[in-house]
Design an enzyme around this catalytic site. Structure first.
Site, PDB file in Angstrom:
ATOM      1  N   THR A 132       0.820  -1.211   0.000  1.00  0.00           N
ATOM      2  CA  THR A 132       0.000   0.000   0.000  1.00  0.00           C
ATOM      3  C   THR A 132       0.856   1.264   0.000  1.00  0.00           C
ATOM      4  O   THR A 132       2.000   1.235   0.459  1.00  0.00           O
ATOM      5  CB  THR A 132      -0.905  -0.007   1.261  1.00  0.00           C
ATOM      6  OG1 THR A 132      -1.455   1.281   1.455  1.00  0.00           O
ATOM      7  CG2 THR A 132      -0.131  -0.366   2.521  1.00  0.00           C
ATOM      8  N   ASP A 133       0.257   2.366  -0.445  1.00  0.00           N
ATOM      9  CA  ASP A 133       0.957   3.662  -0.367  1.00  0.00           C
ATOM     10  C   ASP A 133       1.027   4.169   1.072  1.00  0.00           C
ATOM     11  O   ASP A 133       1.791   5.086   1.378  1.00  0.00           O
ATOM     12  CB  ASP A 133       0.283   4.710  -1.268  1.00  0.00           C
ATOM     13  CG  ASP A 133      -1.191   4.965  -0.942  1.00  0.00           C
ATOM     14  OD1 ASP A 133      -1.753   4.315  -0.030  1.00  0.00           O
ATOM     15  OD2 ASP A 133      -1.798   5.834  -1.613  1.00  0.00           O
ATOM     16  N   GLU A 134       0.211   3.553   1.972  1.00  0.00           N
ATOM     17  CA  GLU A 134       0.154   4.065   3.351  1.00  0.00           C
ATOM     18  C   GLU A 134       1.467   3.865   4.101  1.00  0.00           C
ATOM     19  O   GLU A 134       1.698   4.499   5.126  1.00  0.00           O
ATOM     20  CB  GLU A 134      -1.023   3.424   4.101  1.00  0.00           C
ATOM     21  CG  GLU A 134      -2.329   3.661   3.368  1.00  0.00           C
ATOM     22  CD  GLU A 134      -3.582   3.353   4.163  1.00  0.00           C
ATOM     23  OE1 GLU A 134      -3.525   3.349   5.397  1.00  0.00           O
ATOM     24  OE2 GLU A 134      -4.624   3.124   3.531  1.00  0.00           O
ATOM     25  N   TYR A 158      -2.077  -0.644  10.948  1.00  0.00           N
ATOM     26  CA  TYR A 158      -2.194  -1.298   9.629  1.00  0.00           C
ATOM     27  C   TYR A 158      -0.978  -1.007   8.761  1.00  0.00           C
ATOM     28  O   TYR A 158      -0.308  -1.931   8.270  1.00  0.00           O
ATOM     29  CB  TYR A 158      -3.477  -0.836   8.910  1.00  0.00           C
ATOM     30  CG  TYR A 158      -3.462  -1.135   7.419  1.00  0.00           C
ATOM     31  CD1 TYR A 158      -3.479  -2.443   6.951  1.00  0.00           C
ATOM     32  CD2 TYR A 158      -3.419  -0.097   6.477  1.00  0.00           C
ATOM     33  CE1 TYR A 158      -3.453  -2.716   5.578  1.00  0.00           C
ATOM     34  CE2 TYR A 158      -3.395  -0.359   5.113  1.00  0.00           C
ATOM     35  CZ  TYR A 158      -3.407  -1.674   4.665  1.00  0.00           C
ATOM     36  OH  TYR A 158      -3.370  -1.948   3.316  1.00  0.00           O
ATOM     37  N   LYS A 162       2.040  -3.478   7.325  1.00  0.00           N
ATOM     38  CA  LYS A 162       2.340  -3.656   5.889  1.00  0.00           C
ATOM     39  C   LYS A 162       3.793  -3.276   5.609  1.00  0.00           C
ATOM     40  O   LYS A 162       4.483  -3.936   4.828  1.00  0.00           O
ATOM     41  CB  LYS A 162       1.395  -2.816   5.019  1.00  0.00           C
ATOM     42  CG  LYS A 162      -0.046  -3.286   4.993  1.00  0.00           C
ATOM     43  CD  LYS A 162      -0.234  -4.669   4.376  1.00  0.00           C
ATOM     44  CE  LYS A 162      -0.036  -4.682   2.883  1.00  0.00           C
ATOM     45  NZ  LYS A 162      -0.386  -6.029   2.318  1.00  0.00           N
TER      46      LYS A 162
HETATM   47  P1  NAD Z   1      -9.589  -7.460   1.945  1.00  0.00           P
HETATM   48  O1  NAD Z   1      -9.558  -7.194   3.400  1.00  0.00           O
HETATM   49  O2  NAD Z   1     -10.819  -7.182   1.155  1.00  0.00           O
HETATM   50  O3  NAD Z   1      -9.225  -8.994   1.675  1.00  0.00           O
HETATM   51  C1  NAD Z   1      -8.217  -9.670   2.354  1.00  0.00           C
HETATM   52  C2  NAD Z   1      -8.392 -11.168   2.081  1.00  0.00           C
HETATM   53  O4  NAD Z   1      -7.320 -11.862   2.744  1.00  0.00           O
HETATM   54  C3  NAD Z   1      -9.697 -11.734   2.622  1.00  0.00           C
HETATM   55  O5  NAD Z   1     -10.300 -12.554   1.659  1.00  0.00           O
HETATM   56  C4  NAD Z   1      -9.270 -12.533   3.851  1.00  0.00           C
HETATM   57  O6  NAD Z   1     -10.109 -13.646   4.098  1.00  0.00           O
HETATM   58  C5  NAD Z   1      -7.879 -12.968   3.443  1.00  0.00           C
HETATM   59  N1  NAD Z   1      -6.993 -13.250   4.598  1.00  0.00           N
HETATM   60  C6  NAD Z   1      -6.842 -12.505   5.720  1.00  0.00           C
HETATM   61  N2  NAD Z   1      -5.947 -13.073   6.533  1.00  0.00           N
HETATM   62  C7  NAD Z   1      -5.518 -14.205   5.903  1.00  0.00           C
HETATM   63  C8  NAD Z   1      -4.570 -15.210   6.232  1.00  0.00           C
HETATM   64  N3  NAD Z   1      -3.891 -15.189   7.378  1.00  0.00           N
HETATM   65  N4  NAD Z   1      -4.352 -16.224   5.338  1.00  0.00           N
HETATM   66  C9  NAD Z   1      -5.042 -16.267   4.177  1.00  0.00           C
HETATM   67  N5  NAD Z   1      -5.957 -15.333   3.824  1.00  0.00           N
HETATM   68  C10 NAD Z   1      -6.187 -14.322   4.668  1.00  0.00           C
HETATM   69  O7  NAD Z   1      -8.345  -6.674   1.357  1.00  0.00           O
HETATM   70  P2  NAD Z   1      -8.175  -5.980  -0.067  1.00  0.00           P
HETATM   71  O8  NAD Z   1      -8.743  -4.625  -0.014  1.00  0.00           O
HETATM   72  O9  NAD Z   1      -8.609  -6.923  -1.122  1.00  0.00           O
HETATM   73  O10 NAD Z   1      -6.596  -5.832  -0.094  1.00  0.00           O
HETATM   74  C11 NAD Z   1      -5.762  -6.824  -0.677  1.00  0.00           C
HETATM   75  C12 NAD Z   1      -4.308  -6.424  -0.481  1.00  0.00           C
HETATM   76  O11 NAD Z   1      -4.078  -5.149  -1.083  1.00  0.00           O
HETATM   77  C13 NAD Z   1      -3.911  -6.266   0.989  1.00  0.00           C
HETATM   78  O12 NAD Z   1      -2.614  -6.782   1.138  1.00  0.00           O
HETATM   79  C14 NAD Z   1      -3.944  -4.767   1.228  1.00  0.00           C
HETATM   80  O13 NAD Z   1      -3.020  -4.393   2.221  1.00  0.00           O
HETATM   81  C15 NAD Z   1      -3.532  -4.245  -0.138  1.00  0.00           C
HETATM   82  N6  NAD Z   1      -4.042  -2.904  -0.451  1.00  0.00           N
HETATM   83  C16 NAD Z   1      -5.384  -2.659  -0.464  1.00  0.00           C
HETATM   84  C17 NAD Z   1      -5.845  -1.389  -0.793  1.00  0.00           C
HETATM   85  C18 NAD Z   1      -7.307  -1.080  -0.877  1.00  0.00           C
HETATM   86  O14 NAD Z   1      -7.660   0.082  -1.181  1.00  0.00           O
HETATM   87  N7  NAD Z   1      -8.208  -2.001  -0.641  1.00  0.00           N
HETATM   88  C19 NAD Z   1      -4.931  -0.378  -1.082  1.00  0.00           C
HETATM   89  C20 NAD Z   1      -3.579  -0.649  -1.037  1.00  0.00           C
HETATM   90  C21 NAD Z   1      -3.143  -1.939  -0.742  1.00  0.00           C
HETATM   91  P1  TYD Z   2     -10.896   3.908   4.021  1.00  0.00           P
HETATM   92  O1  TYD Z   2     -11.828   3.537   2.933  1.00  0.00           O
HETATM   93  O2  TYD Z   2     -11.055   3.277   5.363  1.00  0.00           O
HETATM   94  O3  TYD Z   2      -9.417   3.688   3.455  1.00  0.00           O
HETATM   95  P2  TYD Z   2      -7.983   4.180   4.077  1.00  0.00           P
HETATM   96  O4  TYD Z   2      -8.147   4.520   5.501  1.00  0.00           O
HETATM   97  O5  TYD Z   2      -7.160   2.957   3.868  1.00  0.00           O
HETATM   98  O6  TYD Z   2      -7.547   5.340   3.229  1.00  0.00           O
HETATM   99  O7  TYD Z   2     -10.976   5.480   4.227  1.00  0.00           O
HETATM  100  C1  TYD Z   2     -10.780   6.373   3.141  1.00  0.00           C
HETATM  101  C2  TYD Z   2     -10.834   7.763   3.697  1.00  0.00           C
HETATM  102  O8  TYD Z   2     -12.181   8.035   4.132  1.00  0.00           O
HETATM  103  C3  TYD Z   2      -9.959   7.962   4.920  1.00  0.00           C
HETATM  104  O9  TYD Z   2      -9.429   9.294   4.892  1.00  0.00           O
HETATM  105  C4  TYD Z   2     -10.915   7.826   6.087  1.00  0.00           C
HETATM  106  C5  TYD Z   2     -12.228   8.354   5.529  1.00  0.00           C
HETATM  107  N1  TYD Z   2     -13.448   7.737   6.076  1.00  0.00           N
HETATM  108  C6  TYD Z   2     -14.496   8.553   6.524  1.00  0.00           C
HETATM  109  O10 TYD Z   2     -14.419   9.797   6.471  1.00  0.00           O
HETATM  110  N2  TYD Z   2     -15.620   7.949   7.012  1.00  0.00           N
HETATM  111  C7  TYD Z   2     -15.744   6.589   7.094  1.00  0.00           C
HETATM  112  O11 TYD Z   2     -16.799   6.103   7.588  1.00  0.00           O
HETATM  113  C8  TYD Z   2     -14.669   5.770   6.624  1.00  0.00           C
HETATM  114  C9  TYD Z   2     -14.760   4.262   6.684  1.00  0.00           C
HETATM  115  C10 TYD Z   2     -13.545   6.391   6.110  1.00  0.00           C
END
Ligand code: NAD
Ligand code: TYD
Length: 351
Positions: A132-134, A158, A162
């Site tokens: 992630t960019d975070e 989180y 990561k």
């Molecule tokens: P998500 O939470 O929707 O899905 C995570 C999946 O991993 C789930 O299906 C869960 O059951 C599985 N999981 C959790 N723990 C596990 C374990 N110990 N063993 C096997 N499976 C396990 O997450 P996402 O949004 O699909 O994100 C996927 C990846 O991308 C993550 O690594 C996250 O850090 C990264 N990422 C996500 C975002 C975003 O905006 N969603 C942005 C940047 C990076």
């Molecule tokens: P989120 O979707 O949780 O992603 P991330 O924290 O990984 O960026 O949140 C996106 C942005 O929206 C973040 O700045 C937090 C804000 N946010 C709200 O303002 N209200 C909400 O209920 C949630 C879940 C997030």
């Protein structure tokens, strides 16, 4: 075949669906099915022999080596993680367990498997870690966007977990020569997004006549990336990424949270107007800010465009419209996802 971990989650399931829509190469999908994993995302693959699902933990040091031995994947793509910042604030331990310890065990299993491969499969093997960019921390309004050389400065449990996993992946390349690739992407959105995150949460709350909770002043900025663009970027990195390198993946779509939610409301006003004629914007409610809330993320995705020719196809306006339409057309998915466990989370976070 390839091994995808976390392939029942939001991005992982989109990746598996896209992969099998474009390729005959089978996918072994290892997912623990936590609250975030949902096999319904993959229901269209029910009769597809190219999708093999195994419920299990990336940290299982018995199961993972067996799977690697039995299925002999040419690549592992690691999506599995705990992924929600607010949950990491309430309970960081699961994040350390899966994102740090789990990734460590996965790396160990993969290293043992890879070390024993013959010369050709060994040199072709790839371990792609999705991050992630975070990990880069937060930006001021005038700072330039994160590049691959921006120092790590994670601010939430989180992002710290990561960051730790990214460092382990890097170290396994540097020390053991494991052929790794890392992608650091910005906030994804699109179909199958679990409604604890901003966009799906506000979409569902809007339709259910509930408040749309905006943390603090709503001026925090995220760089929104349509999930299918992200999946395409991962495929490019897997094909041609340079070993040991990291690639930033972003949508060139910086938006303040309040603007995102306003846009969402405008599209809903057009596609599914409220019966009383008011805009959904009337449901916007400012709530207490997230502790340690990062003010701004922005990705400079120049490297992946220059070196691998990838750039996003969707603007925020086209991607968000597709997303709203998908949610409106997939009410049964939405209804099933709103489980008991999920309702408990809403009570804990927003009451
Ligand atoms: P998500 O939470 O929707 O899905 C995570 C999946 O991993 C789930 O299906 C869960 O059951 C599985 N999981 C959790 N723990 C596990 C374990 N110990 N063993 C096997 N499976 C396990 O997450 P996402 O949004 O699909 O994100 C996927 C990846 O991308 C993550 O690594 C996250 O850090 C990264 N990422 C996500 C975002 C975003 O905006 N969603 C942005 C940047 C990076
Ligand atoms: P989120 O979707 O949780 O992603 P991330 O924290 O990984 O960026 O949140 C996106 C942005 O929206 C973040 O700045 C937090 C804000 N946010 C709200 O303002 N209200 C909400 O209920 C949630 C879940 C997030």
């Amino acid at each position: 075949m390839i091994l995808v971990t976390g392939g029942a989650g939001f991005i992982g399931s989109n990746f598996v669906l896209d992969w099998l829509a474009q390729s005959d190469e089978p996918v072994l999908n290892l997912d623990l099915l936590t609250y975030a994993g949902n096999l319904e995302n993959l229901s269209s693959l029910e009769n597809n022999p190219s999708h093999i699902f195994v419920r299990g933990d990336i940290g299982d040091a018995k199961l993972v080596p067996e799977l690697l031995q039995n299925f002999q994947p040419r690549a592992v793509i690691n999506f599995a993680a705990e992924s929600h910042v607010d949950r990491s604030i309430h309970g960081p331990e699961d994040f350390i367990q899966t994102n740090v310890v789990g990734t460590f065990h996965l790396l160990e299993s993969v290293r043992a498997y890879w070390s024993n491969l013959g010369e050709k499969p060994k040199s072709a093997f790839r371990f792609l870690h999705v991050s992630t960019d975070e990990v880069y921390g937060t930006l001021g309004p005038k700072d330039s966007a994160f590049t691959e050389t921006t120092p790590y400065a994670p601010n939430s449990p989180y992002s710290a977990s990561k960051a730790a996993s990214d460092h382990l992946v890097r170290a396994y390349h540097h020390t053991y020569g494991l052929p790794v690739l890392t992608t650091n992407c910005s906030n994804n959105y699109g179909p199958y997004h679990f409604p604890e995150k901003l966009i799906p949460l506000c979409l569902l709350n809007a339709l259910n006549g509930k408040p749309l909770p905006i943390y603090g002043d709503g001026q925090q900025v995220r760089d929104w990336l349509f999930v299918k663009d992200h999946c395409a970027a991962i495929r490019r990195v897997l094909d041609d990424g340079k070993l040991g390198e990291t690639y930033n993946v972003g949508g060139w779509n910086e938006k303040a949270n309040l603007d995102v939610v306003n846009t969402l409301c405008e599209i809903l006003d057009e596609l599914k107007p409220r019966t009383n004629g008011d805009s959904y914007k009337a449901q916007i409610t400012f709530v207490k800010d997230r502790p340690g809330h990062d003010r701004r993320y922005a990705i400079d995705a120049t490297k992946i465009e220059r070196e691998l020719g990838w750039k996003p196809q969707e603007t925020f306006e086209t991607g968000i419209r597709q997303t709203v339409t998908w949610y409106l057309e997939n009410q049964s998915w939405v209804n099933n996802v709103v489980s008991g466990e999920y309702r408990q989370w809403l009570n804990k976070q927003y009451s």
